[in-house]
Each structure stands twice: as structure tokens, then as C-alpha cells.
Design a protein around this motif. Structure first.
Motif, PDB file in Angstrom:
ATOM      1  N   LEU A 237       0.716  -1.151  -0.025  1.00 31.89           N
ATOM      2  CA  LEU A 237       0.023   0.197  -0.119  1.00 31.89           C
ATOM      3  C   LEU A 237       0.781   1.252  -0.059  1.00 31.89           C
ATOM      4  CD1 LEU A 237      -2.574   1.621   0.040  1.00 31.89           C
ATOM      5  CD2 LEU A 237      -2.714   1.153   2.536  1.00 31.89           C
ATOM      6  N   GLY A 238       2.022   1.100   0.899  1.00 33.17           N
ATOM      7  CA  GLY A 238       2.999   2.432   0.696  1.00 33.17           C
ATOM      8  C   GLY A 238       3.361   2.826  -0.577  1.00 33.17           C
ATOM      9  N   ARG A 239       3.591   1.764  -1.457  1.00 32.35           N
ATOM     10  CA  ARG A 239       4.151   2.113  -2.765  1.00 32.35           C
ATOM     11  C   ARG A 239       3.045   2.510  -3.513  1.00 32.35           C
ATOM     12  NH1 ARG A 239       6.517  -3.003  -1.855  1.00 32.35           N
ATOM     13  NH2 ARG A 239       8.961  -2.950  -1.833  1.00 32.35           N
ATOM     14  N   ARG A 240       1.683   1.943  -3.471  1.00 34.82           N
ATOM     15  CA  ARG A 240       0.541   2.455  -3.831  1.00 34.82           C
ATOM     16  C   ARG A 240       0.344   4.138  -3.683  1.00 34.82           C
ATOM     17  NH1 ARG A 240      -3.512  -1.799  -2.669  1.00 34.82           N
ATOM     18  NH2 ARG A 240      -4.979  -0.039  -3.384  1.00 34.82           N
ATOM     19  N   GLN A 247       0.622  11.033  -9.065  1.00 32.46           N
ATOM     20  CA  GLN A 247      -0.423  11.084 -10.319  1.00 32.46           C
ATOM     21  C   GLN A 247      -1.275  12.522  -9.661  1.00 32.46           C
ATOM     22  OE1 GLN A 247      -2.683   7.303  -9.424  1.00 32.46           O
ATOM     23  NE2 GLN A 247      -1.528   6.284 -10.898  1.00 32.46           N
ATOM     24  N   LEU A 248      -1.587  12.502  -8.373  1.00 33.59           N
ATOM     25  CA  LEU A 248      -2.127  14.011  -7.806  1.00 33.59           C
ATOM     26  C   LEU A 248      -1.413  15.000  -7.953  1.00 33.59           C
ATOM     27  CD1 LEU A 248      -4.067  12.667  -4.800  1.00 33.59           C
ATOM     28  CD2 LEU A 248      -5.047  13.256  -6.790  1.00 33.59           C
TER      29      LEU A 248
END
Length: 476
Positions: A237-240, A247-248
Motif C-alpha cells: 500500500l505504501g508504494r501505491r 498522479q495527484l
């Protein structure tokens, strides 16, 4: 013409007060205001009062407030905040009762005073009163939630959060500060999994909102969830989250950079950690350098950690000068220990105070003892511990005891083990020390000593200091 000059002087003084670098300048500006006859100006006086309060100068702030011929709500709120920051909640409450026209900011300031003092009962009382007076807003609710979170009362914080998230509630809608406060609260009190759950809920909520009014996560949101992922070991999740940040186009500050660097080091992705460090938009601060040095050492790159330290110190000749602190040297000495860099460790330990003005503490001695013991230099480690200006803790003594057991074929090892065990015994950890020493004697087949020490352990009072582990080498 004179009126215009006074108006210009007033505006200039207000700007100067806001930018005043120190007490002397503030006092000088106060004197100028008095000479120009502007000391009674409520805006200028409030600006001066706020400056005094920020520097902890409560007495001149109070005197200035008392001498104001006219006081508006902003002046009252500024004085309330000053009293609260100084821990004078009783005086703040007395002043609060005197406020003629309480604004929402007045209520919020009083709630903050109580929460800062840890008086959640009184804070909750004022919070409820603000609701009855219909003088609350989202800041009021966030302030009370933050108070509960910092006090560890997560159930009470969650209750307010749930009331805000209820569509049927008369409370204000959640904003990103509310979410950030709850996530930070769970993280601060050792529950990173729930902080991650809150983040997932936030992401689901934002997807359901129209794009024009969508509540977007901030840099604080992202830093909090990255730290939560690191603590929970959820590196996927950290990498995501890192990809989502890109992206933001979320602004990456030093705090977020440091969180990402730490996460990648702890999951073994050294190259990614160094890439985040190298691409920081701003110059890295001391916290980031410390994380890099510690992370490299943790992953077995001791020489690179030494190189990073030298790079950091080499910046002292630039405008981004950074001075190492005690944390830096714990990271550096640990890196030397894990990579067997004995000569480098000795040199850095010697340079701490002489070159960098950092006095060695308990942790630094512990790192050096670990470094020497790992290299089999038990005698040098013992001499260092005996020369310590502070009493060695159980971790340091336990390290000596362990190395003595490894060297138990020699009489020196037995003597060091006896001495370390006696020192540990004085720390109310006699049972562990005695059994550790008896195991060492057993390896030498000296059964008389084994029986004696195990008898001592059984006879010794089995009490521990609160918060301490009974295991040798562990302190909490």
C-alpha cells in the motif's frame, strides 16, 4: 496631510510588528507607537500583544491588554490565546467570562486552552456550550477531536467524528483536517492499521464526490498514511500511495519525503529511498539526513552511510548548513557497528564532542560497545564502559554479558561476565543476570558456580521496575 501620515505610519508599524525578528525590535516599535500617539490603536496594540505572547512574554502582553482603552473581539481572543499558551487556564476562563460579544473564535480559543492543559472535561463542557449557543463551526469540532486524540481518548474522538459524518446530524461536514486529525491520532497511539482504514474510507468518500467539490488529501494526509504503512509493514500500500502522490501532483515537503525515504529503507528498497532523497524539491533537513544515514546502516551499507554523513557535514560551507545532533551519531555509529567499521566508529565517537559539540550519551556508548563486541574486542569494550561518565544501562551490560559468554573458554570472559551480572543485578534485573551468568558457567562445566548463581536467582526478590522487560538487554 497629518492624518494621512499617521495612517501610513500605522500601516507601516503593523507590518513592522508582524515582521519583528526579536524582543528588542518589538519594544522599540512599541515605543515608536507611543510617541506617535498610536498606542491606543486596537489593531496595532493587538498585533504587539500577539507578538509578545508568541515569545512567551505574558507580562507585557497582559499589561498592554489592560491598558487598551478599547478592546474588540480580536483583542480578547489574542489575550485568551496568550493565557492558554502559558498554561493559565483559570485566568483564561475568567477572561472568557468577561468577553462581551463572544465569537466562534472565542469559543474555539477557550476549548484549545483546556485541551492544551489536558482538562478534557472542561473542554467538553465549553464545546457543548458552544453547540447550545449555535456558535460552533468545523474548527470547533476539529479542535475538540484533536484534544481527545492527543489525550488518547480515541473512542470519544471517533464518536464526534461519526456525528460529523452522519448525514442526519446538525454538525458541520467533515473536512480534510478532521480526517488528518483522526488518522494522526490513531497513528500516535499505536494503531496504524486503523489509520490506514481511515485513509481507505477517505479515498472512497472522495471518489463519490463531484470533481468540483471533491475533498482532496493533503501533504499531511499522505505523510500520515505512509508512516502508518511503514509501522504496519504494509509496504505494498505504501508504494501505491507513493504512485498516487505522483498522479495527484501532491506537494512533497520534507516531512513527506522523510516518510517515503524511511518506508523504502525499511522494506529494503535502498535505491528507491535514495531516489526520493535525491529528487527532493527542497534541500534536505537534518531529519532527512538522519533517516538516510540510519537507513543505509540498517541495510548493511555502512560505508555509504559514512559517505552520507561526510556529505552532510560538507554542506557546512553552504547556505544549507546542517549540524549533526545526537540522533545523527546514533545512526552513524550503528551503521559502523552493523558493517564492522571499527576504525571509523572509534574516530566518529572521538569527534562527537571535540569537533561537533555533541556529548556522547547512553545510546552512543551502547553503539560503541556493540561495535567493539561484534569485533571480539571485549577488553576494549569493558574499558569504555568503566570509563563512562554515566551509569551503564541493561542494554550495554547485557551486550558485555553476551560477549563474555561467547568468550567463556577464557577466564577473562568469566570475570567480565561476573562484573556485568553484578552491575545488572543492581538494576533490579538480578534473575536474568544470574541465569545468564549460570549458563556461561555451565558451558565451562563449572557446576558449583551454576548451582550457586541459580540459587541466588531463586532467592532474589522477583520484582521489576514498571515498564521494564525482565530480559537482559531490554529496556522500555
Amino acid at each position: 496631510m497629518q492624518l494621512r501620515m499617521l495612517s501610513n505610519a500605522r500601516a507601516a508599524l503593523i507590518r513592522s510588528v508582524a515582521d519583528a525578528p526579536g524582543r528588542r525590535e518589538e519594544h522599540a516599535l512599541h515605543c515608536v507607537a507611543c510617541k506617535l500617539g498610536l498606542a491606543a490603536d486596537v489593531v496595532l496594540a493587538t498585533a504587539l500583544l500577539t507578538c509578545y505572547a508568541k515569545r512567551g512574554l505574558l507580562a507585557p502582553a497582559q499589561r498592554l491588554f489592560d491598558e487598551m482603552p478599547l478592546r474588540d473581539a480580536v483583542a480578547f481572543n489574542a489575550m485568551l490565546a496568550a493565557l492558554g499558551a502559558s498554561g493559565r487556564t483559570v485566568d483564561a476562563r475568567k477572561l472568557f467570562e468577561r468577553v462581551p460579544d463572544r465569537t466562534t473564535a472565542s469559543w474555539n480559543t477557550m476549548i484549545t486552552c483546556y485541551c492544551k492543559a489536558g482538562d478534557l472535561a472542561s473542554g467538553s463542557e465549553v464545546f457543548d456550550a458552544s453547540l447550545r449557543a449555535t456558535a460552533s463551526n468545523v474548527v470547533t469540532w476539529n479542535t475538540m477531536i484533536d484534544g481527545y486524540c492527543k489525550a488518547g481518548q480515541m473512542d470519544a474522538a471517533q464518536n464526534l467524528f461519526d456525528r460529523m459524518s452522519s448525514s442526519s446530524s446538525s454538525s458541520p461536514s467533515l473536512d480534510i483536517v478532521t480526517w488528518n486529525t483522526m488518522m494522526a491520532g490513531y497513528l500516535r497511539h499505536g494503531d496504524p492499521a486503523t489509520a490506514i482504514t481511515m485513509f481507505r474510507r477517505l479515498m472512497c468518500k472522495t471518489k463519490q464526490q463531484p470533481e468540483q467539490t471533491r475533498m482532496m488529501p493533503t501533504t499531511v494526509t499522505m505523510a500520515t498514511v505512509v508512516i502508518a504503512c511503514t509501522q504496519a509493514g504494509d509496504f505494498t500500500l505504501g508504494r501505491r500511495v507513493h504512485l498516487y502522490i505522483r498522479q495527484l501532483g501532491t506537494r512533497i515537503d520534507a516531512v513527506l519525503s522523510n516518510a517515503l525515504i524511511d518506508m523504502y529503507f525499511k522494506c529494503g528498497s535502498v535505491d528507491r529511498a535514495l531516489d526520493v532523497f535525491a529528487t527532493m524539491p527542497d534541500a534536505p533537513n537534518l531529519f532527512c539526513w538522519n533517516t538516510v544515514i540510519a537507513g543505509l546502516g540498517m541495510n548493511g551499507h555502512g560505508e555509504d552511510a559514512v559517505g552520507a554523513f561526510r556529505d552532510m557535514v560538507g554542506m557546512s560551507r553552504t547556505r544549507h548548513a546542517i549540524r549533526p545532533d545526537g540522533v545523527t551519531f546514533v545512526a552513524l555509529l550503528s551503521a559502523c557497528s552493523h558493517s564492522g567499521l571499527v576504525a571509523e566508529g572509534r574516530r566518529f565517537f572521538d569527534e562527537m564532542g571535540l569537533v561537533h559539540g555533541v556529548e556522547p550519551g547512553e545510546e552512543h556508548y551502547g553503539c560503541m560497545v556493540d561495535l567493539l563486541c561484534r569485533d571480539g574486542l571485549l577488553g576494549e569494550a569493558v574499558r569504555l564502559v568503566r570509563a563512562m561518565p554515566i551509569r551503564p544501562n541493561a542494554k550495554i551490560l547485557g551486550c558485555l554479558l553476551l560477549q563474555a559468554r561467547r568468550s567463556s573458554e577464557e577466564e577473562d570472559g568469566v570475570r567480565v561476565g561476573e562484573w556485568a551480572a553484578e552491575q545488572i543485578a543492581e538494576l533490579n534485573l538480578h534473575d536474568s543476570a544470574a541465569y545468564g551468568l549460570s549458563n556461561m558457567y555451565a558451558s565451562l562445566q563449572r557446576w558449583d558456580h551454576v548451582e550457586m548463581h541459580r540459587s541466588m536467582a531463586n532467592a532474589a526478590p522477583r520484582h521489576k521496575q514498571p515498564g521494564q522487560s525482565s530480559c537482559i538487554g531490554c529496556t522500555n
